[in-house]
Motif scaffolding. Sequence first.
Motif, short mmCIF file in Angstrom:
data_model
loop_
_atom_site.label_atom_id
_atom_site.label_comp_id
_atom_site.label_asym_id
_atom_site.label_seq_id
_atom_site.Cartn_x
_atom_site.Cartn_y
_atom_site.Cartn_z
N GLN A 3 0.79 -1.23 0.00
CA GLN A 3 0.00 0.00 0.00
C GLN A 3 0.82 1.28 0.00
O GLN A 3 0.44 2.26 -0.62
N LYS A 6 -0.55 5.94 3.80
CA LYS A 6 -1.94 6.38 3.63
C LYS A 6 -2.14 7.58 4.55
O LYS A 6 -1.70 7.57 5.69
N GLY A 98 -9.69 9.77 3.01
CA GLY A 98 -8.33 10.00 2.54
C GLY A 98 -8.01 11.48 2.36
O GLY A 98 -8.89 12.29 2.05
#
Length: 130
Positions: A3, A6, A98
Motif C-alpha cells: 500500500q 496512507k 483520505g
Amino acid sequence: DLQGPKFRVAELAGDPVPLVNGDIFEFGICVDENDHIRPGRITMTPTKEQNALMKACQVGTTLLIEDGIMEVRVTEKISDTELKIVIVRGGKLKARKGVNVPDVEIDCAALTDKDIEDAEFLLQLDPPLE
C-alpha cells in the motif's frame, strides 16, 4: 502489491461534519485519544507519515479530502502539527476519509512499517518466481 503511506482524517466525535465554503477550521494531529473531528476542527491520527504530511504543509498548500470531493487550503501554519484552513469546496466530512496533498513533497518513506511486515510475510510463503 504493497500500500505505501496512507493519509486519512481521524474519527468523528459525532455526526458527519458539514464543511461550508469559506469557513475557517483548525486542522491538526490529534492531541489525545479524544481529539476527534468536530465542527471547527479536523484531526489526523499521529503517525510518522501523517506528522510528515503536516510538517510539509505551508500557507497556500491545498489538501484534497475524500478523493478530491472536498478541498481546503492552509491559511496559517501554527506549528508542525497544527494548521488553520479555509474550506474551498465543502461537503459532509466522515471518519477516516483520505487526504491528498498534490504538488507537495512529503518527507516519509515510500514503504511503511506495515508494508515491510507484509513483504516479510509474503516472502515466507515461497511465491513462484516467473
